[in-house]
Design an enzyme around this catalytic site. Structure first.
Site, PDB file in Angstrom:
ATOM      1  N   LYS A  22       9.782  23.314 -24.378  1.00 24.33           N
ATOM      2  CA  LYS A  22      10.407  21.772 -25.432  1.00 24.33           C
ATOM      3  C   LYS A  22      10.075  22.840 -26.938  1.00 24.33           C
ATOM      4  CE  LYS A  22       8.620  18.511 -24.692  1.00 24.33           C
ATOM      5  NZ  LYS A  22       7.687  17.108 -24.720  1.00 24.33           N
ATOM      6  N   ARG A  91       4.003  16.494 -30.266  1.00 26.57           N
ATOM      7  CA  ARG A  91       4.743  16.771 -28.932  1.00 26.57           C
ATOM      8  C   ARG A  91       3.846  17.960 -28.141  1.00 26.57           C
ATOM      9  NH1 ARG A  91      10.436  15.055 -27.759  1.00 26.57           N
ATOM     10  NH2 ARG A  91       9.898  14.112 -25.981  1.00 26.57           N
ATOM     11  N   GLY A 100       5.036  14.413 -18.974  1.00 28.88           N
ATOM     12  CA  GLY A 100       4.306  13.293 -18.625  1.00 28.88           C
ATOM     13  C   GLY A 100       2.693  13.567 -18.479  1.00 28.88           C
ATOM     14  N   MET A 102       1.058  15.425 -20.374  1.00 28.08           N
ATOM     15  CA  MET A 102       0.585  15.972 -21.404  1.00 28.08           C
ATOM     16  C   MET A 102       0.676  14.892 -22.352  1.00 28.08           C
ATOM     17  SD  MET A 102       0.239  19.566 -21.794  1.00 28.08           S
ATOM     18  CE  MET A 102       1.889  19.838 -21.187  1.00 28.08           C
ATOM     19  N   ARG A 342      16.206  20.775 -21.209  1.00 26.00           N
ATOM     20  CA  ARG A 342      15.609  21.686 -20.597  1.00 26.00           C
ATOM     21  C   ARG A 342      16.418  21.367 -19.300  1.00 26.00           C
ATOM     22  NH1 ARG A 342      10.289  17.436 -19.591  1.00 26.00           N
ATOM     23  NH2 ARG A 342      11.508  15.459 -19.199  1.00 26.00           N
ATOM     24  N   HIS A 458       8.965   7.769 -15.160  1.00 28.26           N
ATOM     25  CA  HIS A 458       8.184   8.888 -15.287  1.00 28.26           C
ATOM     26  C   HIS A 458       7.989   9.299 -13.008  1.00 28.26           C
ATOM     27  CE1 HIS A 458       3.818   9.854 -13.148  1.00 28.26           C
ATOM     28  NE2 HIS A 458       3.860  11.335 -14.239  1.00 28.26           N
ATOM     29  N   ARG A 564       4.237  29.139  22.917  1.00 32.22           N
ATOM     30  CA  ARG A 564       3.192  29.195  23.442  1.00 32.22           C
ATOM     31  C   ARG A 564       3.032  29.118  24.819  1.00 32.22           C
ATOM     32  NH1 ARG A 564       4.165  26.863  18.321  1.00 32.22           N
ATOM     33  NH2 ARG A 564       2.534  27.942  16.745  1.00 32.22           N
ATOM     34  N   GLU A 754      -4.862  39.748  16.202  1.00 30.11           N
ATOM     35  CA  GLU A 754      -5.491  38.453  15.584  1.00 30.11           C
ATOM     36  C   GLU A 754      -6.732  38.329  14.741  1.00 30.11           C
ATOM     37  OE1 GLU A 754      -4.861  34.802  18.046  1.00 30.11           O
ATOM     38  OE2 GLU A 754      -3.715  36.796  19.531  1.00 30.11           O
ATOM     39  N   SER A 773       2.885  41.756  16.869  1.00 34.78           N
ATOM     40  CA  SER A 773       3.005  40.354  15.752  1.00 34.78           C
ATOM     41  C   SER A 773       1.856  39.950  15.215  1.00 34.78           C
ATOM     42  CB  SER A 773       3.469  39.136  17.474  1.00 34.78           C
ATOM     43  OG  SER A 773       3.448  38.310  16.041  1.00 34.78           O
ATOM     44  N   ASN A 777      -3.163  32.924  11.997  1.00 36.42           N
ATOM     45  CA  ASN A 777      -4.053  32.336  11.634  1.00 36.42           C
ATOM     46  C   ASN A 777      -5.596  32.554  12.195  1.00 36.42           C
ATOM     47  OD1 ASN A 777      -1.813  30.378  11.089  1.00 36.42           O
ATOM     48  ND2 ASN A 777      -1.601  28.987  12.886  1.00 36.42           N
ATOM     49  N   ASP A 778      -5.738  33.190  13.948  1.00 39.53           N
ATOM     50  CA  ASP A 778      -6.436  33.584  14.331  1.00 39.53           C
ATOM     51  C   ASP A 778      -7.331  35.173  12.995  1.00 39.53           C
ATOM     52  OD1 ASP A 778      -7.485  31.963  15.446  1.00 39.53           O
ATOM     53  OD2 ASP A 778      -6.271  33.034  17.568  1.00 39.53           O
ATOM     54  N   CYS A 841       3.886  35.231  13.705  1.00 38.29           N
ATOM     55  CA  CYS A 841       4.291  34.601  14.274  1.00 38.29           C
ATOM     56  C   CYS A 841       3.314  33.132  13.569  1.00 38.29           C
ATOM     57  CB  CYS A 841       3.923  34.302  16.091  1.00 38.29           C
ATOM     58  SG  CYS A 841       2.727  35.048  16.060  1.00 38.29           S
ATOM     59  N   TYR A 861      10.903  40.908  10.914  1.00 35.85           N
ATOM     60  CA  TYR A 861      10.530  39.609  10.900  1.00 35.85           C
ATOM     61  C   TYR A 861       9.702  38.406  10.923  1.00 35.85           C
ATOM     62  CZ  TYR A 861       8.770  39.956  15.893  1.00 35.85           C
ATOM     63  OH  TYR A 861       8.222  39.824  16.471  1.00 35.85           O
TER      64      TYR A 861
END
Length: 889
Positions: A22, A91, A100, A102, A342, A458, A564, A754, A773, A777-778, A841, A861
């Site tokens: 601001k 402000r 909104g 603060m 802004r 808001h 899968r 993995e 690949s 996750n694992d 993956c 990839y």
């Protein structure tokens, strides 16, 4: 000693880190010669010093007084003077926009004496006491900590005594209140504040200023600001600047007013004049949704010259910032003042259209256009809409504040929304108007519905930023919090009932409306085509069915990075799988595998057809076999019920046989047990069947004129000998199929990385694997020693709240630990096999920040769910542009 305070003339738009967004933009507009009220900015550095020590750093207050003196000299007025008072707004303004979150204090400098001077100066005692009323209420709540509900109760009682509607949404009734009545209300509010605080209301204007600056500093750490920073990953140590600005008044009569304008439509991106205007009002009245505004175009009729000036300013700002600008302005007795600008928040659809249009207009380059689109925003474009083929009965309409559609149970407060959201329930947060304190409920909700406010309220601004659908200003909705319901004419909707909202068209429907996924817009395809020209990383999709594969290809996927096969073993095929698992002889097992071979061949043929000419990476069966059987506890209870009911003994015997098999397969830690390649070694028939099905399907597609690109992936390898054994067995089957079919096609055999050992011995594994690949996750589970299924509902939220972890490592890749393993595996794997293809993956393949790391780590990839393919394409391009920008510094 550092410089803590800057007059607007001393700053510019590139000083956001120090002056906040601001302050930096007020300075920029001042230097552009636009009509900005004079003022000064207290820096974020001062805020950080205050938050560290709990008091102003040495020299700060003296510096504020010095700049206040300059402001008074420029205005020809003194702060809070009795005769002709200078009033200021105080402000907040952080480096990153936090709308909104603060605090702000308006009309500072008023007291029991200066209010008389304001009355003389304005010629309107009623206006003066209204300004004092607002100041006492705002200062009492924000600076002195008085409960806002108690302040509202005082005003409601006051209105009730005068025969006015005490409801908060009837705030405009105060317009009819006389000056003497407004003076009396000021007295009642002062009494409340003094009773609640145990001290007189501050009369010294300089004391008011000091306390207000401190309050704005402290608001950096209020609950809603902390939550907002957590959601948008804004660092906690930046602090907020404080802007002290000479007050201009939009509530001096019908020739005054306040408004918010956008240089383009923040919902669609279309060029034109968009925004809201409130005559005879202060700025907070617009953003708080207390009164419903009129369209900005109405200003042209009321004051053509001010409207012309505003359009000119909007044109200057958009060309200067080379982006859509969000502008706050006030008109004081026919004179225009700019209070803020802004780069405006916008929906994903608007962001994309604006970027494409600005390239066509010559304002920005293609590369800048790509950099301006936040990949996370693209989720908005992939949000569902009402099924156009379903006729809906509209209960209420409002402003189409944020696009998309949502279905959920009605909840009437943010705490309930957050609680139900944690349980996985879908809710719609219904409020008169949201406030920053509702943020946690808005995060948990599927969508937001309010009975007040417009596109700049808001609720609208925050919903657009989150990508959640919102309908605002649905005035027909009457909320009854006491009885936990809302009414629309004679229709009563109770909390917990299901409604559907359409944020694209501003509709509210009682009950559940079927939703359909959206289609990419031409502008999105343009942006993505530019991203494809820039990016290095390929983007594939995780897809298990031809339908998913076709959808992925439609979104620009360049192949399947993970199919899968375990998902193909469910549904009507589950009994065949169970017969295979429970087989008591090799013949029974072979018969079940033969049945599975037939259906698997068709599964794979469909994938090759959908992805013709593009790689299809098929992962052999990964989960442990017990996952295809009921649990032992379920079986024990079922057997007990059957025996008590005198069921057929043969049926009971079959259930007992299954129970013995389940008990034989159950493991203390199945995630680390007999699954993946270990299953393929212990029960080779399964993998050999799958390999045969893959190659027979590929040959069939090839002989029909297609171009199958086959990649067979063996999961959970930790030892190179595991892969070597399984590859040798697979190749024997493949050669057999080639001989039988009289045809050969190329193929690759690779593995998922993995577990940490695989990453650390990647050089040896690459002797056998033609591609890697990363199953992140694992890999994340095994690197941290976390069970994803357990931690996310137990201690992960606590870890993030206490900053032990900055991100959920299953959503955003842990670059220090898991990322280091990835870098090791890539480097050592390619040292052994220079042409090694490397991808990912796991879920991280669709996370923009993870994609950026994976680009730098040298992967070929990423693969992600079909609907996240556009995000990954864009994120991969932004990674290239970010690296170029870094290199040019």
């Amino acid at each position: 000693m550092p410089k803590y305070v800057y007059d607007f003339e001393e700053g510019n738009k590139d000083m956001k880190a120090l002056l906040g967004g601001k302050g930096a933009n007020l300075a920029e507009m001042t230097n552009l010669g636009l009509p900005v009220p004079p003022g000064f900015t207290v820096t974020t550095e001062a805020c950080r010093a205050y938050l560290r020590s709990g008091s102003f750093p040495p020299g700060l207050w003296e510096e504020i007084l010095e700049h206040l003196g300059r402001l008074e000299a420029r205005m020809g007025k003194r702060l809070g003077a009795v005769d002709d008072p200078l009033l200021v707004s105080v402000r907040s303004g952080a480096m990153y926009s936090m709308p909104g979150m603060m605090d702000t204090v308006l009309n500072l400098g008023l007291n029991d004496e200066s209010v008389l001077g304001l009355a003389r100066q304005s010629g309107d005692p009623r206006f003066a006491y209204d300004a004092y009323r607002r100041f006492i209420a705002m200062f009492g709540r924000i600076v002195l900590g008085v409960d806002g509900e108690k302040i509202r109760e005082v005003q409601a009682r006051f209105k009730g005594k005068r025969g006015l509607d005490p409801a908060p949404e009837k705030a405009e009734d105060l317009v009819a209140v006389t000056a003497s009545d407004m003076q009396a209300l000021c007295g009642e509010l002062r009494v409340l504040v003094e009773e609640e605080t145990g001290r007189p209301f501050p009369q010294d204007p300089q004391e008011q200023l000091r306390l207000a600056v401190e309050a704005v500093f402290r608001s950096w750490n209020n609950r809603r600001a902390v939550e907002y920073r957590r959601i948008y990953r804004i660092p906690d140590d930046l602090g907020t600047a404080v802007n002290v600005v000479a007050m201009v008044f939009g509530n001096l009569g019908e020739d005054s007013g306040t408004g918010v304008a956008f240089t383009r439509d923040p919902a669609t991106g279309a060029k034109g004049v968009y925004g809201d205007y409130l005559p005879n009002a202060q700025g907070e009245d617009v953003v708080a949704g207390i009164r419903n505004p009129i369209p900005l175009s109405e200003l042209e009729r009321r004051n053509p010259e001010v409207y012309r000036q505003l359009l000119q300013v909007m044109e200057i700002l958009e060309r200067h910032y080379r982006d859509m600008c969000d502008i706050e302005f006030t008109v004081e007795r026919g004179k225009l003042y700019m209070l803020q600008t802004r780069v405006g928040k916008r929906t994903a659809a608007a962001a994309i259209k604006i970027a494409v249009d600005m390239v066509a207009e010559g304002l920005i380059t293609k590369e800048e256009a790509v950099q301006r689109i936040d990949p996370d925003q693209l989720d908005q474009l992939l949000h569902p809409q009402f099924d156009p083929n379903v006729e809906v009965k509209v209960l209420a309409t409002g402003v189409n504040a944020s696009p998309g559609a949502a279905v959920g149970k009605v909840v009437l407060d943010a705490d309930t929304a957050a609680e139900l959201g944690k349980r996985g329930e879908k809710v719609i947060l219904v409020r008169w108007e949201t406030t920053p304190d509702d943020l946690h409920g808005m995060v948990a909700a599927q969508g937001i519905l309010t009975s007040h406010g417009g596109k700049t309220s808001h609720a609208a601004v925050v919903a657009r930023g989150m990508g959640k659908p919102a309908v605002c200003g649905a005035e027909a909705i009457r909320i009854d919090l006491e009885n936990r319901l809302f009414r629309v004419n004679e229709t009563v909707v109770r909390e917990g009932e299901v409604i559907s909202i359409d944020g694209t068209l501003g509709r509210v429907v009682l009950g559940e409306v079927p939703l359909v996924p959206p289609k990419p817009t031409p502008e999105l395809n343009t942006i993505l085509s530019w991203a494809d020209e820039i990016r290095r990383l390929g983007v594939r999709a995780n897809a298990d069915t031809p339908e998913d594969a076709r959808k992925a290809r439609e979104f620009g996927a360049e192949g399947i990075g993970l199919a899968r096969t375990e998902h193909m073993f469910l549904g009507e095929r589950l009994p065949i799988v169970q017969r295979m698992i429970l087989a008591s002889s090799e013949e029974e097992e072979a018969a079940a595998l033969k049945e599975l071979l037939e259906v698997q061949r068709q599964d794979f043929l469909g994938l090759f057809q959908a992805m013709d000419g593009l790689p299809v990476t098929i992962r052999l069966l990964d989960p442990p076999l017990h996952e295809f059987l009921p649990s032992s506890k379920e079986l024990e209870l079922e057997i007990l019920r059957l025996e008590q009911a005198g069921a057929d003994p043969q049926l009971v015997a079959e259930k007992k046989k299954m129970l013995r098999a389940v008990e034989g397969l159950e493991e203390a830690n199945p995630m680390l047990g007999m699954r993946g390649c270990r299953l393929g070694i212990m029960k080779p028939g399964i993998y050999l069947m799958q390999v045969r099905a893959i190659m027979e399907a590929a040959i069939e597609h090839h002989m029909a004129g297609g171009n199958p690109v086959v990649e067979i992936m063996i999961p959970l390898v930790a030892i190179d000998e595991e892969l070597r054994l399984l590859r040798r067995e697979a190749e024997e089957v493949i050669e057999e199929v080639f001989r039988e079919k009289g045809a050969r096609i190329p193929y690759k055999i690779g593995t998922m990385i993995e577990v940490p050992r695989a990453a650390l011995t990647a050089g040896k594994i690459a002797q056998v694997a033609e591609f890697f690949s990363f199953g992140t996750n694992d890999l994340t589970q095994t690197t941290f020693g976390f069970s994803r299924d357990d931690i996310e509902g137990k201690f992960l939220p606590r870890y993030m709240d206490r900053k032990i972890l900055s991100d959920n490592p299953f959503e955003t890749l842990d670059t220090e630990g898991v990322g280091r393993l990835i870098r090791i595996a890539v480097e050592e794997g390619r040292a052994t096999r220079p042409d090694l293809k490397v991808g990912i993956c796991g879920e991280h393949g669709g996370d923009p920040r993870s994609v950026e790391f994976l680009h730098h780590a040298g992967l070929d990839y990423v693969s992600c769910s079909p609907y996240r393919v556009p995000l990954a394409r864009l994120a991969a391009a932004r990674a290239v542009l970010g690296a170029r920008e870094e290199a040019s510094k």
